[in-house]
Design a protein around this motif. Structure first.
Motif, mmCIF file in Angstrom:
data_model
loop_
_atom_site.group_PDB
_atom_site.id
_atom_site.type_symbol
_atom_site.label_atom_id
_atom_site.label_comp_id
_atom_site.label_asym_id
_atom_site.label_seq_id
_atom_site.Cartn_x
_atom_site.Cartn_y
_atom_site.Cartn_z
ATOM 1 N N ALA A 1 45.072 35.350 30.156
ATOM 2 C CA ALA A 1 44.096 36.214 29.487
ATOM 3 C C ALA A 1 42.833 36.346 30.313
ATOM 4 O O ALA A 1 42.393 35.405 30.987
ATOM 5 C CB ALA A 1 43.764 35.645 28.107
ATOM 6 N N ASP A 2 42.249 37.537 30.264
ATOM 7 C CA ASP A 2 40.942 37.740 30.879
ATOM 8 C C ASP A 2 39.925 36.780 30.253
ATOM 9 O O ASP A 2 39.933 36.545 29.038
ATOM 10 C CB ASP A 2 40.473 39.180 30.667
ATOM 11 N N SER B 1 42.163 40.226 35.118
ATOM 12 C CA SER B 1 43.446 40.750 35.568
ATOM 13 C C SER B 1 43.283 41.956 36.491
ATOM 14 O O SER B 1 42.406 42.800 36.276
ATOM 15 C CB SER B 1 44.278 41.172 34.357
ATOM 16 N N ALA C 1 47.704 44.510 34.165
ATOM 17 C CA ALA C 1 47.084 44.234 32.879
ATOM 18 C C ALA C 1 48.039 44.569 31.722
ATOM 19 O O ALA C 1 48.717 45.609 31.730
ATOM 20 C CB ALA C 1 45.793 45.023 32.733
ATOM 21 N N LYS C 2 48.085 43.677 30.767
ATOM 22 C CA LYS C 2 48.834 43.863 29.532
ATOM 23 C C LYS C 2 47.905 43.566 28.364
ATOM 24 O O LYS C 2 46.992 42.747 28.467
ATOM 25 C CB LYS C 2 50.048 42.939 29.477
ATOM 26 N N GLU C 3 48.169 44.222 27.244
ATOM 27 C CA GLU C 3 47.329 44.033 26.063
ATOM 28 C C GLU C 3 48.191 43.675 24.867
ATOM 29 O O GLU C 3 49.301 44.185 24.707
ATOM 30 C CB GLU C 3 46.524 45.303 25.782
ATOM 31 N N HIS D 1 42.599 41.797 19.556
ATOM 32 C CA HIS D 1 42.927 42.363 20.863
ATOM 33 C C HIS D 1 42.649 41.365 21.993
ATOM 34 O O HIS D 1 41.596 40.718 22.029
ATOM 35 C CB HIS D 1 42.105 43.632 21.100
ATOM 36 N N ARG E 1 43.409 41.087 26.422
ATOM 37 C CA ARG E 1 43.893 41.714 27.653
ATOM 38 C C ARG E 1 44.028 40.638 28.716
ATOM 39 O O ARG E 1 43.241 39.681 28.752
ATOM 40 C CB ARG E 1 42.912 42.786 28.120
#
Length: 641
Positions: free
Chosen positions: A268-269, A294, A299-301, A309, A311
């Motif tokens: 995770a960011d 990321s 990047a994935k969310e 949420h 990211r």
């Protein structure tokens, strides 16, 4: 008890006159409240008291009240230390029950095993904190940490050592203190009826004589305050509990979710990956650490159940390479990913760093023993026609040990391999074109990992995450390439492919094409025939997180890098004794044995290993680390299946 009746401590009551009122009161000769406490003490087979016996006492019998316990402790004050056996049993306190499962028989022996049971009518844990398995597990973890903190705050966890052998000693109360990980433990167990905390007390002594007044101060005066502060919801920080449970629940959800999205890891960011030091697992100070961010292309969310949420960087299934200059954070990121098979506490920095739960860290391990492993996908044509389909050795090389570690992980169902070239065997990882030109293929028994990593994924759907700093040849087989620059990641997959194309030779292209097309090979199941230890009834002892004594053998787990805590090693040590005495007989494969033991844990908890003792110092290991210990028992004999 041959007509003696009475409690488990009848011998000591006869000898020392304990039990109160001439031995005819609580627990005395079976005429008081002691009931039938007959049973067995801890077995000599393990330092933890592994025993094949059933519960030593009627769990419904109450020995007396807290004041009865105080009176008994004062009555045995000054007597021989074994008189402490008289206090084993169940003692009713206002709001909870104290259970003394095992009183040590010597001041230098392992501390006494105790439990408190607080009924939910008094603990008042909200139903929402127990609404799922993962929330209950996180609640148990929180309560363990709170109980430890409360005891520590008063200094009650400190041992007294005064005046040499004859001086006052002991007195410390301890609970199994967790590290940064949230694991299934036996230190605190919560159900709809009770909150149970398990701890040890080193019953105090003067030389080898009972110090009853001091013991009464610990068990009767101080303990109720600890229980009230740590195990009553009304005394706890409800917001802190909610945060603890939410963080763990989100990580557990995310770990399952990444698999459904074709990922093997997610960072995770904002995560803080560096640790304080090589000797500390706590996060680096936020002012010094660089928060993770990321690369946009990776990047994935996700929308988490509690946090919402999030990211971060998602590593897809396949072959992922982490590259970069020295000291730029390659290994730091890999270590965060490999330990992402576990959940972490709030504030750890890696709360939302998760990995495929079956990911296994692989390394070379010179000198390890190997029993009947099929390493033929990597090693063949050994001198003197040594069989690599059923390979055994007491002293593996770097390459044969790394091949063994991979095959053993695959045997247990691993679907992601994690490898750092710093701890890998160079000749196992790569053979460049010049070396292949000098040493003919029929003279080289090793098929390097680079030649198998693609077929491993294509044939078995096993992904690989590798830190590579010295060989650009891996660009030819990589699906994803991430470069770490000053602890910041950058997606350089396209650049790496262009470089691979620019430096590609016709011979190299043919070799890579042949390697990708060739099948990986077999992963053979094995059945343990025997698991021996000499002397036959020797102790199983946990010396450290990485070392188990099994009879006169030592099991070195220092290369099993995903063992997170010593409590997991304790569980593994007693599991080996359990497997040896009850399960290993040549009829089940190694994976079947481990899965059967895991099913027993799912049904009855880790107490199945020592049902009479109710130990609070176990943390559940993964099946991979349990199998790794079993595979490293030097007396293990294996039959192929």
């Amino acid at each position: 008890m041959s007509g003696k009746g009475g409690g488990r401590g009848w011998y000591y009551k006869e000898k020392y006159g304990g039990g109160g009122k001439g031995g005819k009161g609580k627990g005395g000769k079976g005429k008081g409240k002691g009931g039938d406490n007959s049973g067995y003490g801890p077995s000599s087979r393990t330092e933890h008291g592994f025993s094949d016996h059933s519960s030593p006492r009627n769990p419904g019998v109450i020995s007396g009240t807290s004041q009865d316990l105080r009176q008994m402790l004062m009555q045995i004050d000054g007597r021989g230390y074994k008189a402490y056996k008289d206090i084993e049993g169940r003692w009713s306190f206002p709001g909870f029950m104290l259970i003394i499962d095992h009183a040590q028989s010597d001041p230098f022996a392992s501390p006494s095993n105790c439990r408190v049971q607080v009924p939910q009518s008094a603990a008042k844990m909200p139903p929402a904190t127990m609404s799922s398995k993962i929330r209950r597990l996180a609640l148990c973890d929180f309560l363990t940490r709170k109980f430890a903190a409360v005891v520590r705050a008063t200094g009650a966890d400190q041992r007294t050592e005064g005046g040499g052998w004859s001086g006052a000693k002991g007195g410390e109360m301890t609970i199994d203190v967790p590290g940064q990980h949230v694991l299934e433990r036996t230190s605190v167990i919560v159900d709809e009826s009770n909150v149970e905390a398990r701890f040890t007390v080193a019953l105090p002594a003067q030389g080898r004589s009972v110090l009853g007044g001091w013991a009464a101060n610990i068990l009767v005066d101080q303990l109720p305050g600890f229980v009230h502060q740590a195990l009553s919801y009304e005394q706890l920080d409800g917001a802190a509990i909610a945060s603890h449970l939410a963080v763990v629940e989100d990580a557990e959800w995310l770990r399952a979710e990444i698999g459904r999205h074709g990922l093997v890891a997610f960072v995770a960011d904002g995560s803080v990956l560096p640790r304080q030091s090589g000797a500390s697992d706590t996060p680096m100070d936020a002012a010094s650490a660089i928060p993770f961010a990321s690369p946009p292309s990776l990047a994935k969310e996700f929308t988490l159940p509690n946090r919402g949420h999030v990211r971060g960087m998602g590593l897809p299934a396949g072959v992922s390479i982490i590259v970069g200059g020295g000291f730029h954070g390659k290994s730091t990121m890999l270590q965060a990913i490999e330990i992402g098979v576990y959940n972490h506490i709030p504030g750890d920095g890696r709360e939302l760093v998760v990995a495929d739960p079956t990911a296994v860290k692989i390394r070379a391990e010179d000198g390890r023993s190997v029993a009947g492993v099929d390493i033929s996908p990597f090693i063949s044509n050994l001198p003197f026609s040594k069989d690599t389909r059923h390979f055994s050795t007491p002293d593996a090389s770097g390459s044969t040990s790394q091949a063994t570690n991979i095959q053993e992980a695959l045997e247990m169902g691993c679907s992601t391999l994690v490898i750092d070239e710093d701890t890998a065997a160079t000749n196992f990882m790569i053979r460049d074109a010049r070396m292949q030109a000098l040493v003919a293929k029929d003279k080289e028994p090793i098929t390097p990992f680079i030649s198998k990593v693609r077929s491993l994924y294509l044939n078995h759907k096993v992904s690989s995450i590798l830190v590579i700093g010295g060989s650009g040849d891996y660009f030819d087989v990589a699906d994803t390439v991430v470069m770490m620059e000053s602890f910041s990641p950058r997606d350089v997959t396209a650049e790496a492919r262009a470089i691979a194309q620019r430096f590609q030779t016709a011979e190299g292209a043919a070799l890579m094409a042949a390697a990708s097309a060739a099948p990986f090979g077999s992963v053979a199941a094995r059945a343990p025939l025997a698991l021996t230890a000499t002397p036959e009834l020797g102790k199983v002892a946990t010396r450290s997180k990485a070392l188990i004594s099994f009879g006169d053998l030592e099991i070195d787990l220092s290369a099993v890098e995903q063992l997170a805590e010593k409590s997991q090693t304790r569980c593994i040590a007693d599991s080996l004794a359990f497997l040896k005495s009850r399960m290993v007989n040549g009829t089940k494969t190694l994976s079947q044995l481990v899965e059967q033991l895991e099913a027993m844990w799912d049904a009855g908890g880790m107490d199945v290993l020592a049902p009479t003792m109710h130990y609070g110092h176990y943390a559940r290991p993964r099946k991979f680390e349990l199998a790794a210990a079993l595979n490293r028992v030097r007396s293990l004999r294996i039959s192929p299946k």
